[in-house]
Design a protein around this motif. Structure first.
Motif, PDB file in Angstrom:
ATOM      1  N   ALA A 171       0.848  -1.197   0.000  1.00  0.00           N
ATOM      2  CA  ALA A 171       0.000   0.000   0.000  1.00  0.00           C
ATOM      3  C   ALA A 171       0.882   1.245   0.000  1.00  0.00           C
ATOM      4  CB  ALA A 171      -0.922   0.010   1.213  1.00  0.00           C
ATOM      5  N   PRO A 172       0.400   2.348  -0.567  1.00  0.00           N
ATOM      6  CA  PRO A 172       1.174   3.590  -0.563  1.00  0.00           C
ATOM      7  C   PRO A 172       1.388   4.108   0.858  1.00  0.00           C
ATOM      8  CG  PRO A 172      -0.635   3.687  -2.146  1.00  0.00           C
ATOM      9  CD  PRO A 172      -0.866   2.486  -1.290  1.00  0.00           C
ATOM     10  N   ALA A 173       2.322   5.047   1.006  1.00  0.00           N
ATOM     11  CA  ALA A 173       2.544   5.685   2.298  1.00  0.00           C
ATOM     12  C   ALA A 173       1.259   6.382   2.740  1.00  0.00           C
ATOM     13  CB  ALA A 173       3.690   6.688   2.191  1.00  0.00           C
ATOM     14  N   PRO A 174       0.978   6.429   4.052  1.00  0.00           N
ATOM     15  CA  PRO A 174      -0.285   6.993   4.552  1.00  0.00           C
ATOM     16  C   PRO A 174      -0.571   8.414   4.076  1.00  0.00           C
ATOM     17  CG  PRO A 174       0.873   5.846   6.305  1.00  0.00           C
ATOM     18  CD  PRO A 174       1.818   5.886   5.142  1.00  0.00           C
ATOM     19  N   GLU A 175       0.474   9.220   3.889  1.00  0.00           N
ATOM     20  CA  GLU A 175       0.263  10.620   3.514  1.00  0.00           C
ATOM     21  C   GLU A 175       0.086  10.824   2.012  1.00  0.00           C
ATOM     22  OE1 GLU A 175       4.730   9.841   3.485  1.00  0.00           O
ATOM     23  OE2 GLU A 175       2.980   9.267   4.697  1.00  0.00           O
ATOM     24  N   THR A 176       0.093   9.733   1.239  1.00  0.00           N
ATOM     25  CA  THR A 176       0.034   9.833  -0.224  1.00  0.00           C
ATOM     26  C   THR A 176      -1.314  10.344  -0.712  1.00  0.00           C
ATOM     27  OG1 THR A 176       1.591   7.990  -0.453  1.00  0.00           O
ATOM     28  CG2 THR A 176       0.260   8.542  -2.378  1.00  0.00           C
ATOM     29  N   GLU A 177      -1.269  11.278  -1.643  1.00  0.00           N
ATOM     30  CA  GLU A 177      -2.459  11.743  -2.348  1.00  0.00           C
ATOM     31  C   GLU A 177      -2.426  11.124  -3.738  1.00  0.00           C
ATOM     32  OE1 GLU A 177      -2.987  15.938  -2.354  1.00  0.00           O
ATOM     33  OE2 GLU A 177      -2.827  16.132  -0.167  1.00  0.00           O
ATOM     34  N   ILE A 178      -3.392  10.257  -4.032  1.00  0.00           N
ATOM     35  CA  ILE A 178      -3.416   9.548  -5.299  1.00  0.00           C
ATOM     36  C   ILE A 178      -3.591  10.529  -6.453  1.00  0.00           C
ATOM     37  CG2 ILE A 178      -4.512   7.720  -6.635  1.00  0.00           C
ATOM     38  CD1 ILE A 178      -3.142   6.811  -4.033  1.00  0.00           C
ATOM     39  N   GLY A 179      -2.760  10.368  -7.465  1.00  0.00           N
ATOM     40  CA  GLY A 179      -2.854  11.274  -8.601  1.00  0.00           C
ATOM     41  C   GLY A 179      -2.151  10.691  -9.819  1.00  0.00           C
ATOM     42  N   PRO A 180      -2.240  11.377 -10.944  1.00  0.00           N
ATOM     43  CA  PRO A 180      -2.964  12.628 -11.140  1.00  0.00           C
ATOM     44  C   PRO A 180      -4.477  12.413 -11.191  1.00  0.00           C
ATOM     45  CG  PRO A 180      -2.095  11.863 -13.215  1.00  0.00           C
ATOM     46  CD  PRO A 180      -1.553  10.931 -12.180  1.00  0.00           C
ATOM     47  N   VAL A 181      -5.229  13.442 -10.850  1.00  0.00           N
ATOM     48  CA  VAL A 181      -6.688  13.391 -10.919  1.00  0.00           C
ATOM     49  C   VAL A 181      -7.097  13.627 -12.371  1.00  0.00           C
ATOM     50  CG1 VAL A 181      -8.836  14.461 -10.165  1.00  0.00           C
ATOM     51  CG2 VAL A 181      -6.926  14.236  -8.561  1.00  0.00           C
ATOM     52  N   ARG A 182      -7.932  12.749 -12.882  1.00  0.00           N
ATOM     53  CA  ARG A 182      -8.373  12.865 -14.278  1.00  0.00           C
ATOM     54  C   ARG A 182      -9.673  13.661 -14.352  1.00  0.00           C
ATOM     55  NH1 ARG A 182      -3.628  11.038 -16.427  1.00  0.00           N
ATOM     56  NH2 ARG A 182      -3.121   8.953 -15.633  1.00  0.00           N
TER      57      ARG A 182
ATOM     58  N   GLN B  50       2.676   9.508  -5.760  1.00  0.00           N
ATOM     59  CA  GLN B  50       1.294   9.661  -6.196  1.00  0.00           C
ATOM     60  C   GLN B  50       0.543   8.332  -6.142  1.00  0.00           C
ATOM     61  OE1 GLN B  50       1.899  11.914 -10.032  1.00  0.00           O
ATOM     62  NE2 GLN B  50       0.592  13.404  -9.010  1.00  0.00           N
ATOM     63  N   GLY B  51       1.136   7.354  -5.470  1.00  0.00           N
ATOM     64  CA  GLY B  51       0.456   6.077  -5.278  1.00  0.00           C
ATOM     65  C   GLY B  51       0.586   5.103  -6.425  1.00  0.00           C
ATOM     66  N   ARG B  52       1.540   5.327  -7.316  1.00  0.00           N
ATOM     67  CA  ARG B  52       1.752   4.383  -8.411  1.00  0.00           C
ATOM     68  C   ARG B  52       2.619   3.219  -7.922  1.00  0.00           C
ATOM     69  NH1 ARG B  52       3.294   9.401 -10.959  1.00  0.00           N
ATOM     70  NH2 ARG B  52       1.766  10.130 -12.500  1.00  0.00           N
ATOM     71  N   PRO B  53       2.224   1.973  -8.193  1.00  0.00           N
ATOM     72  CA  PRO B  53       3.091   0.835  -7.837  1.00  0.00           C
ATOM     73  C   PRO B  53       4.372   0.884  -8.652  1.00  0.00           C
ATOM     74  CG  PRO B  53       1.205   0.107  -9.132  1.00  0.00           C
ATOM     75  CD  PRO B  53       0.948   1.533  -8.804  1.00  0.00           C
ATOM     76  N   ILE B  54       5.466   0.396  -8.055  1.00  0.00           N
ATOM     77  CA  ILE B  54       6.783   0.468  -8.681  1.00  0.00           C
ATOM     78  C   ILE B  54       7.244  -0.905  -9.139  1.00  0.00           C
ATOM     79  CG2 ILE B  54       9.206   1.123  -8.369  1.00  0.00           C
ATOM     80  CD1 ILE B  54       8.244   2.913  -6.011  1.00  0.00           C
ATOM     81  N   ILE B  55       7.598  -1.008 -10.416  1.00  0.00           N
ATOM     82  CA  ILE B  55       8.225  -2.203 -10.957  1.00  0.00           C
ATOM     83  C   ILE B  55       9.709  -1.906 -11.143  1.00  0.00           C
ATOM     84  CG2 ILE B  55       8.455  -3.696 -12.988  1.00  0.00           C
ATOM     85  CD1 ILE B  55       5.485  -3.518 -13.400  1.00  0.00           C
ATOM     86  N   TYR B  56      10.553  -2.721 -10.518  1.00  0.00           N
ATOM     87  CA  TYR B  56      12.007  -2.604 -10.701  1.00  0.00           C
ATOM     88  C   TYR B  56      12.452  -3.625 -11.739  1.00  0.00           C
ATOM     89  CZ  TYR B  56      12.234  -0.041  -6.221  1.00  0.00           C
ATOM     90  OH  TYR B  56      12.071   0.868  -5.203  1.00  0.00           O
TER      91      TYR B  56
END
Length: 338
Positions: free
Chosen positions: A10-21, A118-124
């Protein structure tokens, strides 16, 4: 600090999901029209893949992504969605059995862990850890991870981040240009508007030739999402960023534990279907309609206007290379890495 093998889901608690469409009334009408068109292409209910095709169409982000990719050209949107439906019927990306691709994951050459600011999952991607010969299974392995990243996306997020680390990469471990082109085709045609950011680090000089081989196939929109040797801490919360890249997340890759955690969290059954996550087309149709209804109607263009931190691009050859040339080179390396 003691290392952990536990993944971040899950994203960090303070994350604001974005960008807003934000979509205009006209654009929302085009989204609905494209969905109506897509429904005419659906497999018959008697086809075993029908429920999975409908499940994909019912996701709240599917149709809007294809209209954005088509730059709101309705005929182009129809062509794109039809092409992807045909590809998914053949490839069945949402039904790849874990055992089919697990061997490709044994070295951690592709891992999914953490979220950006911005809450995007990261693929390494770590091409230097390549452990198999070139084969169709390598492509299916990449697609398996794209699907898992979709599973990981929090509500309201429809894109992901790819970080390519070229540390220890050689010409032997780096995939061929032909494979890179196939990867580009999949990313640009069948996962449209899914790449939010592509970040390349530790790119060696000897791999620059890939740019010449890949550049004719680059989508300018995709190219603009590239960053070459950025400061990752400006884009990813330290708690979510692997310590190898300057973050505070002291994560240790342990193949068996990692694979089990991913499969369990995403609810993937041995045959590639879902565990305790039954497909309910009627419910998902209601959810997508609710999501579209919640979209803010604006008179402005629906393009992504969310500002991103300014990045400094470090040239490979000399200080006279333009930023855009660096970005184009980077997207070719993203494709090659997979």
């Amino acid at each position: 600090m003691v290392k952990t093998t536990k993944i971040i889901t899950a994203p960090a608690p303070e994350t604001e999901i974005g960008p807003v469409r934000n979509y205009t009334e006209e654009q929302q009408a085009m989204i609905r029209a494209l969905r109506e068109y897509a429904d005419t292409l659906l497999l018959p209910e008697s086809d075993p893949y029908h429920e999975w095709e409908l499940r994909w169409l019912n996701k709240w982000d599917t149709i809007p992504r294809y209209m954005r990719a088509a730059k709101w050209n309705f005929e182009d949107g129809k062509k794109r969605i039809k092409g992807t439906l045909e590809w998914r019927r053949e490839f069945k990306p949402d039904l790849i059995p874990p055992d089919e691709v697990q061997i490709e994951a044994e070295t951690g050459k592709i891992t999914l862990n953490g979220f950006d600011n911005q809450g995007r999952p990261i693929i390494y991607m770590r091409p230097g850890l390549e452990n198999t010969e070139t084969s169709p299974r390598q492509l299916r392995h990449l697609v398996w991870w794209l699907e898992r990243a979709k599973d990981m996306m929090p509500l309201g997020q429809d894109s992901l981040v790819i970080i390519v680390d070229y540390k220890s990469t050689t010409l032997r471990t780096n995939p061929s240009i032909s494979i890179a082109r196939k990867v580009l085709t999949i990313l640009q045609q069948h996962y449209v508007e899914t790449l939010g950011r592509a970040l390349v680090v530790n790119l060696p000089m000897l791999l620059n030739f890939f740019y010449k081989g890949i550049s004719p196939f680059l989508d300018p929109v995709t190219r603009d999402k590239m960053r070459f040797n950025p400061d990752l801490t400006e884009l990813i919360p330290p708690s979510q960023l692997d310590a190898d890249f300057g973050g505070d997340y002291e994560w240790e890759f342990e193949p068996k534990s990692y694979w089990e955690q991913i499969v369990e969290h995403c609810g993937i059954a041995p045959d590639g279907t879902r565990v305790n996550k039954e497909v309910d087309p009627a419910r998902e149709t209601d959810e997508v309609e609710d999501k579209l209804a919640d979209l803010q109607i604006e008179t402005s263009d629906a393009s992504d206007t969310t500002p991103e931190p300014e990045q400094r691009s470090h040239t490979v050859e000399d200080d006279g290379i333009l930023q855009r040339e660096d970005d184009a080179k980077a997207i070719s390396e993203i494709a090659a890495a997979a």
